[in-house]
Design a protein around this motif. Structure first.
Motif, PDB file in Angstrom:
ATOM      1  N   VAL A 136       1.144  -0.994   0.244  1.00 18.22           N
ATOM      2  CA  VAL A 136      -0.072  -0.128  -0.024  1.00 18.22           C
ATOM      3  C   VAL A 136       0.914   1.021   0.454  1.00 18.22           C
ATOM      4  CG1 VAL A 136      -2.055   1.147   1.493  1.00 18.22           C
ATOM      5  CG2 VAL A 136      -1.528  -1.339   1.054  1.00 18.22           C
ATOM      6  N   MET A 137       0.820   1.815  -1.257  1.00 17.48           N
ATOM      7  CA  MET A 137       1.631   2.924  -1.033  1.00 17.48           C
ATOM      8  C   MET A 137       0.614   4.575  -1.331  1.00 17.48           C
ATOM      9  SD  MET A 137       3.756   1.585  -4.843  1.00 17.48           S
ATOM     10  CE  MET A 137       1.969   0.793  -5.012  1.00 17.48           C
ATOM     11  N   VAL A 138       0.993   5.416  -0.169  1.00 15.32           N
ATOM     12  CA  VAL A 138       0.534   6.651   0.054  1.00 15.32           C
ATOM     13  C   VAL A 138       1.255   7.804  -0.586  1.00 15.32           C
ATOM     14  CG1 VAL A 138      -1.098   8.001   1.144  1.00 15.32           C
ATOM     15  CG2 VAL A 138      -1.000   5.256   1.980  1.00 15.32           C
ATOM     16  N   VAL A 139       0.842   8.482  -1.174  1.00 16.97           N
ATOM     17  CA  VAL A 139       1.287   9.563  -1.676  1.00 16.97           C
ATOM     18  C   VAL A 139       0.849  11.261  -1.267  1.00 16.97           C
ATOM     19  CG1 VAL A 139       1.656  10.938  -4.280  1.00 16.97           C
ATOM     20  CG2 VAL A 139       2.027   8.866  -4.330  1.00 16.97           C
ATOM     21  N   GLY A 149       1.697   0.454   8.133  1.00 17.25           N
ATOM     22  CA  GLY A 149       1.744  -0.483   7.085  1.00 17.25           C
ATOM     23  C   GLY A 149       2.515  -0.152   5.976  1.00 17.25           C
ATOM     24  N   ALA A 150       1.454   1.100   5.549  1.00 19.38           N
ATOM     25  CA  ALA A 150       1.694   1.613   4.505  1.00 19.38           C
ATOM     26  C   ALA A 150       3.640   2.442   3.675  1.00 19.38           C
ATOM     27  CB  ALA A 150       0.496   2.894   3.859  1.00 19.38           C
ATOM     28  N   LEU A 151       3.293   2.767   2.403  1.00 17.77           N
ATOM     29  CA  LEU A 151       4.416   3.436   2.137  1.00 17.77           C
ATOM     30  C   LEU A 151       4.714   4.819   1.793  1.00 17.77           C
ATOM     31  CD1 LEU A 151       6.294   0.093   0.103  1.00 17.77           C
ATOM     32  CD2 LEU A 151       6.890   1.017   1.924  1.00 17.77           C
ATOM     33  N   PRO A 152       5.145   5.218   2.995  1.00 17.18           N
ATOM     34  CA  PRO A 152       4.772   6.809   2.431  1.00 17.18           C
ATOM     35  C   PRO A 152       5.712   7.179   1.299  1.00 17.18           C
ATOM     36  CG  PRO A 152       6.821   6.727   4.261  1.00 17.18           C
ATOM     37  CD  PRO A 152       5.695   6.208   3.926  1.00 17.18           C
ATOM     38  N   ILE A 153       4.796   7.954   0.295  1.00 23.18           N
ATOM     39  CA  ILE A 153       5.875   8.430  -0.747  1.00 23.18           C
ATOM     40  C   ILE A 153       5.786  10.387  -0.575  1.00 23.18           C
ATOM     41  CG2 ILE A 153       6.012   8.729  -3.279  1.00 23.18           C
ATOM     42  CD1 ILE A 153       4.772   5.882  -3.912  1.00 23.18           C
ATOM     43  N   ASP A 154       6.700  10.981  -0.288  1.00 24.21           N
ATOM     44  CA  ASP A 154       6.447  12.387  -0.577  1.00 24.21           C
ATOM     45  C   ASP A 154       6.703  12.657  -2.096  1.00 24.21           C
ATOM     46  OD1 ASP A 154       7.200  15.147   0.198  1.00 24.21           O
ATOM     47  OD2 ASP A 154       8.269  14.927   1.685  1.00 24.21           O
ATOM     48  N   ASP A 155       5.760  13.460  -3.050  1.00 21.03           N
ATOM     49  CA  ASP A 155       5.692  13.989  -3.908  1.00 21.03           C
ATOM     50  C   ASP A 155       6.735  14.991  -3.748  1.00 21.03           C
ATOM     51  OD1 ASP A 155       3.821  15.651  -2.677  1.00 21.03           O
ATOM     52  OD2 ASP A 155       2.069  15.960  -4.511  1.00 21.03           O
ATOM     53  N   SER A 156       6.761  15.774  -2.979  1.00 20.69           N
ATOM     54  CA  SER A 156       7.899  17.022  -2.490  1.00 20.69           C
ATOM     55  C   SER A 156       9.009  16.578  -2.621  1.00 20.69           C
ATOM     56  CB  SER A 156       7.622  17.657  -1.342  1.00 20.69           C
ATOM     57  OG  SER A 156       8.548  17.247  -0.778  1.00 20.69           O
ATOM     58  N   LYS A 157       9.787  14.948  -2.469  1.00 24.99           N
ATOM     59  CA  LYS A 157      11.107  14.666  -3.208  1.00 24.99           C
ATOM     60  C   LYS A 157      11.769  14.121  -4.451  1.00 24.99           C
ATOM     61  CE  LYS A 157      11.671  15.439   1.298  1.00 24.99           C
ATOM     62  NZ  LYS A 157      11.702  14.584   2.481  1.00 24.99           N
ATOM     63  N   ASP A 190       7.871   8.553 -10.225  1.00 16.11           N
ATOM     64  CA  ASP A 190       8.833   7.783 -10.813  1.00 16.11           C
ATOM     65  C   ASP A 190       8.778   6.709  -9.658  1.00 16.11           C
ATOM     66  OD1 ASP A 190       8.886   8.671 -13.756  1.00 16.11           O
ATOM     67  OD2 ASP A 190      10.595  10.011 -12.309  1.00 16.11           O
ATOM     68  N   GLN A 191       8.923   7.412  -8.502  1.00 23.02           N
ATOM     69  CA  GLN A 191       8.595   6.175  -6.921  1.00 23.02           C
ATOM     70  C   GLN A 191       7.837   4.689  -7.242  1.00 23.02           C
ATOM     71  OE1 GLN A 191       8.867   9.269  -3.673  1.00 23.02           O
ATOM     72  NE2 GLN A 191       8.870  10.923  -4.889  1.00 23.02           N
ATOM     73  N   VAL A 192       6.711   5.538  -7.152  1.00 19.02           N
ATOM     74  CA  VAL A 192       5.692   4.114  -7.420  1.00 19.02           C
ATOM     75  C   VAL A 192       6.439   3.006  -8.540  1.00 19.02           C
ATOM     76  CG1 VAL A 192       3.300   3.792  -8.412  1.00 19.02           C
ATOM     77  CG2 VAL A 192       3.425   5.391  -6.932  1.00 19.02           C
ATOM     78  N   LEU A 193       6.258   3.135  -9.641  1.00 23.84           N
ATOM     79  CA  LEU A 193       7.125   2.860 -10.516  1.00 23.84           C
ATOM     80  C   LEU A 193       8.738   1.684  -9.870  1.00 23.84           C
ATOM     81  CD1 LEU A 193       7.076   4.411 -13.880  1.00 23.84           C
ATOM     82  CD2 LEU A 193       5.465   2.855 -13.135  1.00 23.84           C
ATOM     83  N   ALA A 194       9.371   2.623  -9.233  1.00 22.99           N
ATOM     84  CA  ALA A 194      10.208   2.261  -8.519  1.00 22.99           C
ATOM     85  C   ALA A 194      10.154   1.476  -7.607  1.00 22.99           C
ATOM     86  CB  ALA A 194      11.507   3.137  -7.995  1.00 22.99           C
ATOM     87  N   LEU A 195       9.286   1.291  -6.624  1.00 18.56           N
ATOM     88  CA  LEU A 195       9.183   1.129  -6.089  1.00 18.56           C
ATOM     89  C   LEU A 195       8.347  -0.525  -6.546  1.00 18.56           C
ATOM     90  CD1 LEU A 195       7.454   3.049  -3.045  1.00 18.56           C
ATOM     91  CD2 LEU A 195       9.695   1.466  -2.617  1.00 18.56           C
ATOM     92  N   THR A 196       7.914  -1.054  -7.665  1.00 14.02           N
ATOM     93  CA  THR A 196       7.061  -2.406  -8.717  1.00 14.02           C
ATOM     94  C   THR A 196       7.776  -2.431  -9.183  1.00 14.02           C
ATOM     95  OG1 THR A 196       5.688  -0.114  -9.887  1.00 14.02           O
ATOM     96  CG2 THR A 196       4.322  -1.085  -7.949  1.00 14.02           C
ATOM     97  N   ASN A 197       9.055  -2.271  -9.771  1.00 15.74           N
ATOM     98  CA  ASN A 197       9.740  -3.264 -10.910  1.00 15.74           C
ATOM     99  C   ASN A 197       9.620  -2.295 -12.091  1.00 15.74           C
ATOM    100  OD1 ASN A 197      11.136  -4.721  -9.098  1.00 15.74           O
ATOM    101  ND2 ASN A 197       9.588  -5.909  -8.781  1.00 15.74           N
ATOM    102  N   VAL A 223      -3.049   7.769 -14.005  1.00 14.40           N
ATOM    103  CA  VAL A 223      -3.052   6.984 -14.771  1.00 14.40           C
ATOM    104  C   VAL A 223      -1.400   6.230 -15.268  1.00 14.40           C
ATOM    105  CG1 VAL A 223      -3.074   6.731 -17.911  1.00 14.40           C
ATOM    106  CG2 VAL A 223      -5.098   8.158 -16.208  1.00 14.40           C
ATOM    107  N   LYS A 224      -0.320   7.269 -15.013  1.00 15.29           N
ATOM    108  CA  LYS A 224      -0.012   6.541 -15.701  1.00 15.29           C
ATOM    109  C   LYS A 224       1.376   5.635 -13.984  1.00 15.29           C
ATOM    110  CE  LYS A 224       1.787  11.130 -17.631  1.00 15.29           C
ATOM    111  NZ  LYS A 224       2.031  12.908 -17.075  1.00 15.29           N
ATOM    112  N   SER A 225       1.060   5.817 -13.174  1.00 13.19           N
ATOM    113  CA  SER A 225       0.916   5.154 -11.661  1.00 13.19           C
ATOM    114  C   SER A 225       0.773   4.048 -11.134  1.00 13.19           C
ATOM    115  CB  SER A 225       1.009   5.791 -10.702  1.00 13.19           C
ATOM    116  OG  SER A 225       1.481   6.576 -10.324  1.00 13.19           O
ATOM    117  N   VAL A 226      -0.232   2.959 -12.451  1.00 14.49           N
ATOM    118  CA  VAL A 226      -1.280   2.189 -12.238  1.00 14.49           C
ATOM    119  C   VAL A 226      -0.535   1.511 -14.008  1.00 14.49           C
ATOM    120  CG1 VAL A 226      -3.645   0.652 -12.123  1.00 14.49           C
ATOM    121  CG2 VAL A 226      -3.127   3.041 -11.226  1.00 14.49           C
TER     122      VAL A 226
END
Length: 384
Positions: free
Chosen positions: A208-211, A225-233, A238-245, A277-280
């Motif tokens: 579970v990724m949360v932006v 237990g979720a993975l935090p994704i900081d879109d200011s960083k 790109d961060q979602v794609l990196a976490l999902t190979n 659309v780009k992350s899924v």
């Protein structure tokens, strides 16, 4: 009675208004003991809807039944109840199909001739006053009141989430088609986004990724237990794609709406939709519960004045993705979620940062609207 009254953009006050009362034999009158400030209240608070001056806010409500109409059979005086934000009748075509958010009986046809759906204290959803008040009239009370277990009074901070955000968070995962063992990315770590993350964890998502970009909200996401994704960083895509190979998430959830902002503070009503659309992944599913209104009287994007956005439909089509949208049909989920709370499997109150008396509502709205650090969810207590 006292109520939180809208006087204009960013101007609410606790004022005396005529008492709510039984108007029809099917009504139930509830003495409100917990009522939340919702993120969707902020669209109205900021003047970004046509919510009328003098209207009363509040669609996340819980309390104790004070009076029942002559035709009410199931609900009794003294019952503790959570009240869905949708106002359904229980017998129209849509309610019978489980689509209580789109009731044909309670809808306000002055909004549009084929209107469906009604809610408490909400723009374009009928003349019904909200529950940020001492009392609330509940139409069709036997249908709309969810009776709560004996521990309701002590655990009302959990049960009040059944009025809207916990079912809505669950609903967006259903719209996205989430199944056990799948990954999901949730855009927005406000109350609904955090409830979507909570729902996804309960349903057995493998990741579970949360932006978001607010540290207090991302900490709450991480705490369950979720993975935090900081879109200011950096780019959230790109961060979602990196976490999902490089593949993308199986499912995506939009929990922000048309007032989405970039890290620099600029509003882009299409931002989260296009990022999803780009992350899924190809053939993935997207659920959308963030508010997208048909009109915006104070748009930051001229196109959105009529509720329109520039959407990357070509990429959506090319990737074979599906989208499910719309308000949550609370009645479709609230009994099951009540039981998850009752047995300790769910604890949605983890998001609450402030419990305040009703009189503090104007100050609470200011802080919540400003996204001030530590103001993640406010519960107002009229009886305090």
């Amino acid at each position: 009675m006292r109520a939180v009254v809208y006087n204009g953009p960013r101007d609410v006050a606790v004022q005396d208004v005529p008492d709510a009362r039984i108007e029809r034999p099917t009504d139930v009158l509830v003495r409100i003991t917990s009522t939340n400030i919702c993120g969707s209240d902020l669209h109205m608070y900021e003047g970004r809807t046509d919510f009328p001056k003098g209207g009363v806010f509040g669609h996340e409500n819980l309390g104790q039944v004070a009076e029942v109409g002559d035709a009410v059979d199931r609900v009794k005086v003294g019952d503790w109840v959570a009240i869905p934000f949708n106002i359904g009748c229980g017998f129209c075509k849509n309610c019978e199909r489980g689509l209580s958010a789109f009731c044909l009986t309670t809808a306000d046809r002055s909004v549009m001739p084929n209107m469906a759906g009604a809610a408490y204290g909400f723009a374009d959803m009928g003349p019904y006053r909200g529950g940020q008040a001492d009392l609330l009239r509940v139409p069709y009370g036997d249908y709309n009141c969810l009776k709560l277990p004996p521990d309701a009074e002590e655990r009302q901070n959990d049960y009040v989430m059944l009025a809207d955000i916990f079912p809505t968070g669950w609903h967006v995962t259903e719209l996205a088609g989430l199944r056990p063992g799948e990954s999901v990315v949730i855009y927005g770590a406000g109350p609904v986004g955090l409830m979507a993350a909570h729902a996804a964890m309960i349903k057995g998502a493998c990741m579970v990724m949360v932006v978001d970009r607010h540290p207090d909200r991302l900490r709450l996401a991480e705490s369950i237990g979720a993975l935090p994704i900081d879109d200011s960083k950096g780019s959230p895509v790109d961060q979602v794609l990196a976490l999902t190979n490089g593949i993308g998430a199986d499912r995506g959830c939009e929990c922000v709406g048309y007032q989405a902002h970039d890290p620099e503070g600029h509003e882009h009503p299409n931002m989260t939709m296009n990022d999803l659309v780009k992350s899924v992944k190809f053939t993935g599913g997207i659920g959308v519960v963030g508010v997208y209104a048909p009109e915006d009287p104070a748009p930051q994007d001229p196109l959105y004045k009529q509720g329109e956005i520039v959407f990357d439909y070509g990429l959506l089509w090319f990737k074979g993705q599906t989208i499910g949208t719309g308000q949550c049909n609370v009645k479709a989920y609230n009994r099951q979620l009540r039981d998850l709370i009752s047995t300790g499997r769910a604890k949605p109150s983890f998001i609450i940062s402030h419990e305040l008396p009703l009189q503090e509502a104007p100050n609470a709205y200011q802080h919540f609207d400003a996204r001030d650090d530590g103001w993640t969810k406010v519960v107002l207590k009229p009886a305090a």
